[in-house]
Design a protein around this motif. Structure first.
Motif, PDB file in Angstrom:
ATOM      1  N   ASN A 126       0.823  -1.204   0.000  1.00 18.81           N
ATOM      2  CA  ASN A 126       0.000   0.000   0.000  1.00 18.81           C
ATOM      3  C   ASN A 126       0.858   1.257   0.000  1.00 18.81           C
ATOM      4  O   ASN A 126       0.545   2.226  -0.663  1.00 18.81           O
ATOM      5  CB  ASN A 126      -0.927  -0.029   1.218  1.00 18.81           C
ATOM      6  CG  ASN A 126      -2.280   0.550   0.906  1.00 18.81           C
ATOM      7  OD1 ASN A 126      -2.579   0.819  -0.247  1.00 18.81           O
ATOM      8  ND2 ASN A 126      -3.092   0.726   1.912  1.00 18.81           N
ATOM      9  N   ILE A 127       1.972   1.231   0.741  1.00 21.62           N
ATOM     10  CA  ILE A 127       2.870   2.388   0.817  1.00 21.62           C
ATOM     11  C   ILE A 127       3.460   2.674  -0.559  1.00 21.62           C
ATOM     12  O   ILE A 127       3.547   3.816  -0.980  1.00 21.62           O
ATOM     13  CB  ILE A 127       3.991   2.138   1.850  1.00 21.62           C
ATOM     14  CG1 ILE A 127       3.379   1.982   3.247  1.00 21.62           C
ATOM     15  CG2 ILE A 127       5.018   3.249   1.820  1.00 21.62           C
ATOM     16  CD1 ILE A 127       4.331   1.490   4.307  1.00 21.62           C
ATOM     17  N   ASP A 128       3.830   1.633  -1.285  1.00 23.10           N
ATOM     18  CA  ASP A 128       4.401   1.819  -2.616  1.00 23.10           C
ATOM     19  C   ASP A 128       3.386   2.461  -3.568  1.00 23.10           C
ATOM     20  O   ASP A 128       3.743   3.343  -4.344  1.00 23.10           O
ATOM     21  CB  ASP A 128       4.871   0.491  -3.191  1.00 23.10           C
ATOM     22  CG  ASP A 128       6.061  -0.076  -2.440  1.00 23.10           C
ATOM     23  OD1 ASP A 128       6.234  -1.302  -2.513  1.00 23.10           O
ATOM     24  OD2 ASP A 128       6.802   0.698  -1.794  1.00 23.10           O
ATOM     25  N   THR A 129       2.136   2.001  -3.537  1.00 24.82           N
ATOM     26  CA  THR A 129       1.138   2.587  -4.442  1.00 24.82           C
ATOM     27  C   THR A 129       0.830   4.023  -4.033  1.00 24.82           C
ATOM     28  O   THR A 129       0.571   4.859  -4.893  1.00 24.82           O
ATOM     29  CB  THR A 129      -0.165   1.751  -4.477  1.00 24.82           C
ATOM     30  OG1 THR A 129      -0.688   1.602  -3.174  1.00 24.82           O
ATOM     31  CG2 THR A 129       0.069   0.403  -5.116  1.00 24.82           C
ATOM     32  N   HIS A 130       0.879   4.291  -2.737  1.00 23.52           N
ATOM     33  CA  HIS A 130       0.676   5.666  -2.276  1.00 23.52           C
ATOM     34  C   HIS A 130       1.817   6.553  -2.804  1.00 23.52           C
ATOM     35  O   HIS A 130       1.577   7.677  -3.265  1.00 23.52           O
ATOM     36  CB  HIS A 130       0.606   5.728  -0.745  1.00 23.52           C
ATOM     37  CG  HIS A 130       0.262   7.083  -0.225  1.00 23.52           C
ATOM     38  ND1 HIS A 130      -0.981   7.632  -0.383  1.00 23.52           N
ATOM     39  CD2 HIS A 130       1.016   8.010   0.420  1.00 23.52           C
ATOM     40  CE1 HIS A 130      -0.994   8.844   0.141  1.00 23.52           C
ATOM     41  NE2 HIS A 130       0.209   9.097   0.651  1.00 23.52           N
ATOM     42  N   VAL A 147      -8.151   7.797  -1.078  1.00 26.57           N
ATOM     43  CA  VAL A 147      -8.804   6.625  -1.664  1.00 26.57           C
ATOM     44  C   VAL A 147      -7.710   5.773  -2.290  1.00 26.57           C
ATOM     45  O   VAL A 147      -6.803   6.294  -2.946  1.00 26.57           O
ATOM     46  CB  VAL A 147      -9.844   7.042  -2.736  1.00 26.57           C
ATOM     47  CG1 VAL A 147     -10.485   5.825  -3.373  1.00 26.57           C
ATOM     48  CG2 VAL A 147     -10.899   7.961  -2.138  1.00 26.57           C
ATOM     49  N   SER A 148      -7.794   4.451  -2.098  1.00 24.14           N
ATOM     50  CA  SER A 148      -6.728   3.588  -2.615  1.00 24.14           C
ATOM     51  C   SER A 148      -6.615   3.726  -4.136  1.00 24.14           C
ATOM     52  O   SER A 148      -7.614   3.847  -4.847  1.00 24.14           O
ATOM     53  CB  SER A 148      -6.970   2.132  -2.231  1.00 24.14           C
ATOM     54  OG  SER A 148      -7.952   1.551  -3.048  1.00 24.14           O
ATOM     55  N   ILE A 202      -8.273   3.133  -9.958  1.00 23.03           N
ATOM     56  CA  ILE A 202      -7.963   2.600 -11.293  1.00 23.03           C
ATOM     57  C   ILE A 202      -9.090   1.695 -11.784  1.00 23.03           C
ATOM     58  O   ILE A 202      -9.519   1.780 -12.939  1.00 23.03           O
ATOM     59  CB  ILE A 202      -6.604   1.859 -11.287  1.00 23.03           C
ATOM     60  CG1 ILE A 202      -5.469   2.874 -11.152  1.00 23.03           C
ATOM     61  CG2 ILE A 202      -6.429   1.023 -12.541  1.00 23.03           C
ATOM     62  CD1 ILE A 202      -4.094   2.268 -11.008  1.00 23.03           C
ATOM     63  N   PHE A 203      -9.601   0.839 -10.907  1.00 28.12           N
ATOM     64  CA  PHE A 203     -10.673  -0.061 -11.319  1.00 28.12           C
ATOM     65  C   PHE A 203     -11.976   0.684 -11.588  1.00 28.12           C
ATOM     66  O   PHE A 203     -12.733   0.302 -12.476  1.00 28.12           O
ATOM     67  CB  PHE A 203     -10.876  -1.185 -10.289  1.00 28.12           C
ATOM     68  CG  PHE A 203      -9.911  -2.319 -10.500  1.00 28.12           C
ATOM     69  CD1 PHE A 203     -10.202  -3.344 -11.383  1.00 28.12           C
ATOM     70  CD2 PHE A 203      -8.702  -2.343  -9.833  1.00 28.12           C
ATOM     71  CE1 PHE A 203      -9.304  -4.382 -11.593  1.00 28.12           C
ATOM     72  CE2 PHE A 203      -7.802  -3.373 -10.034  1.00 28.12           C
ATOM     73  CZ  PHE A 203      -8.103  -4.395 -10.911  1.00 28.12           C
TER      74      PHE A 203
END
Length: 177
Positions: free
Chosen positions: A3-7, A68-69, A74-75
């Protein structure tokens, strides 16, 4: 990826870092591909939806939300692209069906024109009142199905059915050998 990487990628993407877009593409391509494979689009392939998703992601990167994630965002973009495409295809399909119906009506009109007009009036007068009204609105007053639908508060399919039944009745009575 964590999650940290995508953030981190989300923040970099919002700053305009093209490398973060490439990393996201590699990370999400197969997930989006298989997600979009579930839908039956006539004109677009799964690859097209994935490409459109990442183009939209890049074009609208400033509107992405930090709270928001990224996965969810993306989805949602991909799902909305698919839904919009399927709606366009449905409209196009309905338009072609209506055009086919119009051609069929024209053929029916030619057959009816070969019959005697006096007899035609008598036969139309013998139609059930609602069917007669719909038939006259469409054929004499040249109202479209949509206009009749709004005027009478009934569906276009019901109108088409009444006109079809009226044509068959008229043809049956007047065009007997």
């Amino acid at each position: 990826m964590k999650n940290i990487d995508t953030h981190f990628l989300l923040r970099a993407l919002k700053r305009g870092d093209i490398n973060s877009l490439e990393k996201l593409y590699k990370l999400y391509y197969s997930k989006l591909y298989w997600f979009s494979k579930k839908f039956d689009s006539v004109t677009m392939e799964s690859d097209d939806f994935v490409q459109q998703t990442f183009l939209k992601l890049w074009d609208n990167r400033n509107q992405l939300k930090d709270n928001v994630s990224l996965d969810q965002q993306i989805f949602v973009i991909c799902k909305n692209l698919i839904i919009n495409q399927l709606k366009r295809e449905a409209k196009t399909s309905a338009h072609f069906k209506e055009a086919d119906l119009s051609e069929e009506e024209e053929m029916q009109e030619v057959e009816i024109e070969n019959c005697n007009l006096k007899e035609l009036r008598d036969v139309i007068d013998n139609l059930p009142p609602k069917r007669k009204n719909i038939f006259l609105l469409h054929k004499i007053e040249n109202l479209t199905y949509d206009e009749i639908s709004k005027s009478l508060g009934i569906s276009k399919k019901t109108i088409a059915n009444h006109i079809y039944l009226a044509h068959n009745y008229i043809k049956e009575i007047l065009c007997k050998p």
